[in-house]
Design a protein around this motif. Structure first.
Motif, PDB file in Angstrom:
ATOM      1  N   ALA A 157       0.823  -1.210   0.000  1.00  0.00           N
ATOM      2  CA  ALA A 157       0.000   0.000   0.000  1.00  0.00           C
ATOM      3  C   ALA A 157       0.855   1.257   0.000  1.00  0.00           C
ATOM      4  O   ALA A 157       0.596   2.206  -0.760  1.00  0.00           O
ATOM      5  CB  ALA A 157      -0.935  -0.009   1.213  1.00  0.00           C
ATOM      6  N   SER A 160       2.678   1.628  -3.384  1.00  0.00           N
ATOM      7  CA  SER A 160       1.784   2.011  -4.475  1.00  0.00           C
ATOM      8  C   SER A 160       1.314   3.452  -4.355  1.00  0.00           C
ATOM      9  O   SER A 160       1.241   4.175  -5.345  1.00  0.00           O
ATOM     10  CB  SER A 160       0.570   1.078  -4.492  1.00  0.00           C
ATOM     11  OG  SER A 160      -0.367   1.478  -5.465  1.00  0.00           O
ATOM     12  N   ALA A 161       0.996   3.884  -3.127  1.00  0.00           N
ATOM     13  CA  ALA A 161       0.362   5.193  -2.946  1.00  0.00           C
ATOM     14  C   ALA A 161       1.336   6.332  -2.650  1.00  0.00           C
ATOM     15  O   ALA A 161       0.974   7.498  -2.829  1.00  0.00           O
ATOM     16  CB  ALA A 161      -0.666   5.103  -1.816  1.00  0.00           C
ATOM     17  N   LEU A 218       0.718  10.993   2.016  1.00  0.00           N
ATOM     18  CA  LEU A 218      -0.227  10.307   2.900  1.00  0.00           C
ATOM     19  C   LEU A 218      -0.127  10.800   4.332  1.00  0.00           C
ATOM     20  O   LEU A 218       0.951  11.199   4.796  1.00  0.00           O
ATOM     21  CB  LEU A 218       0.070   8.796   2.939  1.00  0.00           C
ATOM     22  CG  LEU A 218      -0.305   7.883   1.782  1.00  0.00           C
ATOM     23  CD1 LEU A 218       0.238   6.488   2.069  1.00  0.00           C
ATOM     24  CD2 LEU A 218      -1.807   7.835   1.569  1.00  0.00           C
ATOM     25  N   PRO A 251      -4.452  12.140   1.236  1.00  0.00           N
ATOM     26  CA  PRO A 251      -5.149  10.879   1.524  1.00  0.00           C
ATOM     27  C   PRO A 251      -4.745  10.312   2.882  1.00  0.00           C
ATOM     28  O   PRO A 251      -3.642  10.584   3.386  1.00  0.00           O
ATOM     29  CB  PRO A 251      -4.702   9.958   0.384  1.00  0.00           C
ATOM     30  CG  PRO A 251      -4.201  10.875  -0.675  1.00  0.00           C
ATOM     31  CD  PRO A 251      -3.633  12.056   0.026  1.00  0.00           C
ATOM     32  N   MET A 253      -4.227   6.837   5.212  1.00  0.00           N
ATOM     33  CA  MET A 253      -4.047   5.387   5.267  1.00  0.00           C
ATOM     34  C   MET A 253      -4.000   4.972   6.726  1.00  0.00           C
ATOM     35  O   MET A 253      -3.366   5.639   7.556  1.00  0.00           O
ATOM     36  CB  MET A 253      -2.758   4.964   4.562  1.00  0.00           C
ATOM     37  CG  MET A 253      -2.421   3.482   4.724  1.00  0.00           C
ATOM     38  SD  MET A 253      -0.922   3.021   3.815  1.00  0.00           S
ATOM     39  CE  MET A 253      -0.557   1.427   4.581  1.00  0.00           C
ATOM     40  N   ASP A 284      -9.017   6.287   3.217  1.00  0.00           N
ATOM     41  CA  ASP A 284      -8.767   5.921   1.819  1.00  0.00           C
ATOM     42  C   ASP A 284      -8.186   4.515   1.684  1.00  0.00           C
ATOM     43  O   ASP A 284      -8.544   3.780   0.757  1.00  0.00           O
ATOM     44  CB  ASP A 284      -7.818   6.941   1.184  1.00  0.00           C
ATOM     45  CG  ASP A 284      -8.424   8.327   1.154  1.00  0.00           C
ATOM     46  OD1 ASP A 284      -9.362   8.545   0.377  1.00  0.00           O
ATOM     47  OD2 ASP A 284      -7.966   9.192   1.928  1.00  0.00           O
ATOM     48  N   ILE A 285      -7.265   4.138   2.571  1.00  0.00           N
ATOM     49  CA  ILE A 285      -6.615   2.823   2.524  1.00  0.00           C
ATOM     50  C   ILE A 285      -6.572   2.263   3.937  1.00  0.00           C
ATOM     51  O   ILE A 285      -6.125   2.943   4.870  1.00  0.00           O
ATOM     52  CB  ILE A 285      -5.176   2.914   1.979  1.00  0.00           C
ATOM     53  CG1 ILE A 285      -5.132   3.604   0.612  1.00  0.00           C
ATOM     54  CG2 ILE A 285      -4.539   1.532   1.895  1.00  0.00           C
ATOM     55  CD1 ILE A 285      -3.720   3.970   0.165  1.00  0.00           C
ATOM     56  N   LYS A 305     -10.761   2.928  -0.931  1.00  0.00           N
ATOM     57  CA  LYS A 305     -11.273   3.552  -2.144  1.00  0.00           C
ATOM     58  C   LYS A 305     -10.677   2.865  -3.376  1.00  0.00           C
ATOM     59  O   LYS A 305      -9.492   2.525  -3.410  1.00  0.00           O
ATOM     60  CB  LYS A 305     -10.908   5.039  -2.152  1.00  0.00           C
ATOM     61  CG  LYS A 305     -11.349   5.818  -0.916  1.00  0.00           C
ATOM     62  CD  LYS A 305     -12.827   6.030  -0.884  1.00  0.00           C
ATOM     63  CE  LYS A 305     -13.265   6.812   0.365  1.00  0.00           C
ATOM     64  NZ  LYS A 305     -12.652   8.137   0.467  1.00  0.00           N
ATOM     65  N   ALA A 307      -9.888   4.002  -6.182  1.00  0.00           N
ATOM     66  CA  ALA A 307      -8.815   4.776  -6.818  1.00  0.00           C
ATOM     67  C   ALA A 307      -7.443   4.420  -6.268  1.00  0.00           C
ATOM     68  O   ALA A 307      -6.433   4.590  -6.959  1.00  0.00           O
ATOM     69  CB  ALA A 307      -9.074   6.272  -6.633  1.00  0.00           C
ATOM     70  N   PHE A 308      -7.396   3.910  -5.039  1.00  0.00           N
ATOM     71  CA  PHE A 308      -6.117   3.537  -4.435  1.00  0.00           C
ATOM     72  C   PHE A 308      -5.867   2.032  -4.528  1.00  0.00           C
ATOM     73  O   PHE A 308      -4.711   1.602  -4.628  1.00  0.00           O
ATOM     74  CB  PHE A 308      -6.072   3.980  -2.966  1.00  0.00           C
ATOM     75  CG  PHE A 308      -6.073   5.459  -2.778  1.00  0.00           C
ATOM     76  CD1 PHE A 308      -4.891   6.176  -2.822  1.00  0.00           C
ATOM     77  CD2 PHE A 308      -7.259   6.150  -2.585  1.00  0.00           C
ATOM     78  CE1 PHE A 308      -4.881   7.546  -2.663  1.00  0.00           C
ATOM     79  CE2 PHE A 308      -7.274   7.522  -2.426  1.00  0.00           C
ATOM     80  CZ  PHE A 308      -6.080   8.225  -2.471  1.00  0.00           C
ATOM     81  N   HIS A 315       0.650  -3.416  -9.341  1.00  0.00           N
ATOM     82  CA  HIS A 315       1.984  -3.102  -8.831  1.00  0.00           C
ATOM     83  C   HIS A 315       2.902  -4.322  -8.956  1.00  0.00           C
ATOM     84  O   HIS A 315       2.483  -5.458  -8.692  1.00  0.00           O
ATOM     85  CB  HIS A 315       1.891  -2.674  -7.365  1.00  0.00           C
ATOM     86  CG  HIS A 315       3.108  -1.974  -6.859  1.00  0.00           C
ATOM     87  ND1 HIS A 315       4.249  -2.649  -6.483  1.00  0.00           N
ATOM     88  CD2 HIS A 315       3.369  -0.652  -6.675  1.00  0.00           C
ATOM     89  CE1 HIS A 315       5.156  -1.782  -6.076  1.00  0.00           C
ATOM     90  NE2 HIS A 315       4.648  -0.558  -6.175  1.00  0.00           N
TER      91      HIS A 315
END
Length: 467
Positions: A157, A160-161, A218, A251, A253, A284-285, A305, A307-308, A315
């Motif tokens: 996570a 990726s974010a 984040l 965002p 997490m 969001d995560i 979400k 989008a995330f 990935h």
């Protein structure tokens, strides 16, 4: 020197009638290794002045080799009886899977399956689809992804974010869990720069707001499920964190660690949030474990979400941390029980053990003692004393559950000697020393464990009487 000369050579041992039978049953390499180990042990006994004359006979050596072979070929990973009272025992395999998971494993493990095959569309499918819909149904999240454990979930996570940018974390949430898993190290490995805010015991919204820059990717909130900071403390709650994220365009997490899909506060004296609360708050995560409080197999679950979550599915790291068919089968079976909270509380062993009231544990303790007394000699003494059970596995660190412990004593053995004897029995029994006594906690004993416990205690008592 005379006794040393009596020790036969390996080739002579292999030619004896006793060992020829073993060679017919087991691979030669195993028998040879066992023979060498037995002869070496006999040599050490001679040098220590502990070898009897009987130890040199072909029959005695053959018997020892047979016993050594049994030890050599025994599986390393074995069933044990958990009498510690620690429900999610990290060293003993954490959560026990529900019976429904056994059925799912039997069906999937011993036949082909549609692991990555879409039966409706007749084309390649995704292994992650099998549980995503169910997880979203239970949590209310837009999307979900499952990997092999929660550490991997956090790593994926973050990578990726926020790779190449920074994540803001409270100093009081830079946790370390078992196996030296540290949040700062995971952030570094995922390519994310750590920005600490606040102090160990107090962090405010203004601390996060002041730290935001154009490089901020984040806000990361880590649930301190392994420890508790009490006293003069302050933290930013998840709802306030989400509001702050919206204000600053950052965002949010959250690593929930254990992760629960029911409100445990209705059943236990604890303040453990559930995943649905974080989803409803707009995080969001969210990452959490599939075992521990959820009571399934070891897995890392990511919800949030779309989008995330969708970029995580593409990935490069995902393949390295993906789950196998056995994890998927047992996780899906466990999650299915949560469609009805009453069923989950009854059939998920972790939840059943944690929420069992003292009255039920007391009935169980008295029943176990009655069964054991009927099966064991008078040299085994059993009594009941009040004590406490624990959640374990880094979960609910302040939770102590009242229980009725079974105090066990065997004539001629100290509590430590009894502990060692039961721990090394054919089906190992793991108890604990508490206030100078050896005790077993019925909260974590299964029905089938009573027979194993009786066998281990009986063998220990008989061995003690011979000595």
């Amino acid at each position: 020197m005379e006794q040393l000369r009596k020790i036969p050579k390996v080739d002579r041992v292999l030619e004896s009638e006793e060992v020829k039978g073993l060679l017919a049953e087991y691979p030669r390499t195993v028998v040879l290794r066992a023979a060498r180990l037995v002869l070496e042990q006999l040599r050490k006994g001679v040098l220590a002045g502990e070898a009897s004359e009987d130890a040199f006979s072909a029959g005695a050596i053959g018997s020892e080799i047979g016993a050594e072979i049994a030890r050599l070929i025994a599986p390393s990973l074995r069933k044990v009886v958990n009498g510690t009272g620690v429900v999610v025992h990290t060293n003993l395999g954490r959560s026990i899977l529900p019976e429904r998971a056994r059925q799912a494993l039997n069906e999937v493990a011993f036949s082909y399956s549609n692991l990555e095959f879409d039966l409706e569309k007749n084309r390649r499918g995704s292994r992650y689809d099998h549980v995503e819909r169910l997880i979203c149904e239970l949590t209310g999240a837009e999307a979900a992804l499952v990997v092999n454990n929660n550490a991997a979930a956090v790593l994926l996570a973050l990578g990726s974010a926020a790779a190449g940018r920074e994540a803001i974390v409270s100093r009081g949430e830079l946790v370390e869990i078992g196996g030296s898993f540290r949040i700062p190290d995971v952030m570094r490995l995922s390519g994310v720069t750590l920005t600490e805010v606040g102090t160990t015991n107090r962090t405010h919204a203004k601390d996060y707001r002041a730290a935001v820059t154009t490089e901020t990717a984040l806000f990361l909130k880590v649930h301190t499920s392994n420890f508790a900071v009490v006293g003069f403390t302050a933290e930013v709650g998840i709802e306030e964190m989400v509001r702050l994220g919206k204000e600053t365009g950052v965002p949010v997490m959250a690593d929930m660690g254990s992760g629960s899909l029911i409100d445990l506060r209705k059943h236990l004296p604890c303040d453990e949030p559930n995943v649905q609360e974080f989803v409803q708050a707009g995080v969001d995560i969210i990452t959490f474990s599939g075992d521990k409080l959820l009571g399934g197999p070891q897995a890392g679950i990511i919800v949030g979400k779309k989008a995330f979550i969708e970029p995580m599915k593409k990935h490069p790291l995902l393949r390295a941390v993906r789950i196998d068919k056995l994890t998927l089968a047992s996780l899906e079976a466990t999650l299915g029980l949560y469609r009805d909270e009453r069923v989950a509380l009854k059939e998920v062993p972790t939840l059943a053990m944690l929420t069992a009231p003292l009255e039920e544990v007391t009935r169980r303790a008295k029943g176990i003692v009655r069964q054991l007394r009927r099966a064991l000699p008078a040299s085994v003494h059993l009594s009941l004393i009040h004590g406490e059970s624990q959640g374990g596995g880094g979960t609910l660190p302040l939770l102590n559950l009242p229980t009725l412990l079974i105090e066990v004593a065997v004539d001629g053995l100290s509590p430590n000697e009894l502990e060692a004897a039961l721990r090394t029995s054919e089906i190992p029994v793991i108890g604990r020393i508490w206030k100078g006594s050896y005790v077993l906690d019925p909260r974590t004993l299964l029905e089938e464990d009573v027979a194993y416990l009786a066998a281990a205690l009986g063998a220990t008592a008989r061995a003690g009487s011979r000595e």
